[in-house]
Write an enzyme that holds these catalytic residues in place. Structure first.
Site: not given
Ligand SMILES: CSC[C@H]1O[C@H](OP(=O)(O)O)[C@H](O)[C@@H]1O
Length: 357
Positions: A58-59, A100, A207, A248
């Site tokens: 999560g960003a 990443r 997720q 992101d």
């Molecule tokens: C609140 S940012 C959440 C955002 O990040 C996720 O990516 P990842 O699970 O690969 O880190 C996804 O794009 C979410 O929307």
């Protein structure tokens, strides 16, 4: 590999710096929803691995973890001067930056830690290390307030009883607290809005199923898990009145990178005349990135598609896969971008720039 620790935190904080242990305690999100296990991270390589393997994801949560990681990596330096410590700091920063590529919060946090380092000119290495620890904690504390503000602005766009579709997880565990796309849901829950959330499972890493459905059930929010290919029918049947997603990296023209599949949801929402909102902390808006074409989209391993969740591989051995972890939703499919500074409407080029002034 980080050590497992017992933490029965009531409100899940997915990544914190444990003062007494001077280590990072993070919720291993790869084990959810079946196990709530916290890892104690003391080594840089374990943090890098935790980010790459989405144990912390999560960003905003990635940015917070990286900021704590800078402190962890710099505090072990034996440097005795500002200059020597700065060389060690830069090595730590460069290493964490390779974990990443897409979420700008990683780089935003690393740059903010460097800016703090440079402000400590003339201080002793020990004083500088303490300053880095303080800055990382400031980033975490600020993110809680940012998410709460996004929740409040987002809630102003929604009505009680609405159906809300979400994609991936932009919840409390993706941030310091509250989440971004789920923040309006949590604030609404507290005010009796009785939203009905339709959570896309979000292949291939699920997720939505593993994290969003888990978070919302824990919070006693009405959540219905759907497969990604069901987003159209729930919109067509009038079950959805708004779409809320995280992001992101948002480019200066409003193009937004988010979990793979988000742009498809945006196209469906446009077709059905349903508002599509991107919830974006300013730390995720990259004004240095002109359009979505400039956003580096992370490609991930085949196994996430072919075998990760299955008793046995569901695809023929050796089959080629294409596994982009994100896609870009063009700004003209986005109804509004909800930030902690307010709701930003098109034209995004001017209106995003305006919130940074
Ligand atoms: C609140 S940012 C959440 C955002 O990040 C996720 O990516 P990842 O699970 O690969 O880190 C996804 O794009 C979410 O929307």
């Amino acid at each position: 590999m980080g050590k497992t620790v017992d933490t029965n935190q009531s409100v899940i904080q997915s990544v914190v710096l444990a003062d007494e242990k001077d280590s990072i305690i993070l919720l291993d999100q790869t084990l959810l929803p079946n196990e709530k296990r916290f890892l104690e991270i003391k080594e840089m390589k374990d943090l890098w691995e935790a980010i790459y393997e989405l144990k912390v994801r999560g960003a905003p949560a990635i940015g917070i973890a990286a900021a704590f990681g800078v402190y962890l990596g710099t505090k072990v330096s034996k440097a005795e001067t500002f200059e020597a410590l700065y060389e060690d700091f830069k090595r730590v920063k460069e290493y964490l930056a390779t974990s990443r590529p897409t979420a700008v919060n990683l780089f935003w946090a690393l740059d903010r830690m460097e800016a703090r380092f440079k402000r400590e000119t003339g201080k002793t290495p020990q004083e500088i290390k303490q300053a880095l620890k303080e800055e990382a904690e400031k980033i975490r504390v600020e993110d809680e307030k940012v998410c709460e503000a996004i929740g409040s602005y987002g809630l102003s766009l929604l009505q009680p009883g609405w159906g809300i579709l979400t994609h991936c997880n932009a919840g409390t565990i993706a941030t310091a607290k509250f989440g971004t796309a789920l923040a309006p849901i949590y604030l609404g829950k507290a005010q009796g809005y009785n939203f009905k959330v339709y959570a896309d499972e979000t292949r291939p890493l699920l997720q939505g199923a593993r994290l969003t459905a888990w978070e919302l059930k824990e919070a006693d929010v009405d959540v219905t898990l759907i497969c990604d290919n069901m987003a159209s029918i729930v919109m067509q049947e009038g079950k959805v009145q708004a779409v809320l997603v995280g992001c992101d990296r948002v480019a200066a023209n409003g193009d937004a990178a988010n979990k793979i599949g988000t742009s498809g949801v945006a196209i469906l929402a446009k077709y059905y005349g349903i508002p599509f909102y991107v919830c974006a902390p300013m730390s995720t808006i990259d004004m240095g990135c002109k359009t979505g074409k400039d956003i580096h989209i992370e490609l991930r391993p085949d196994e996430e598609i072919t075998s990760k969740w299955y008793v046995q591989p569901m695809a023929p051995a050796g089959v080629k896969t294409y596994n982009p972890s994100f896609d870009v939703t063009p700004g003209d499919l986005i109804t509004a971008i909800i930030t902690e500074k307010g709701i930003v409407y098109p034209p995004y080029q001017e209106n995003l720039a305006a919130i940074f002034k």
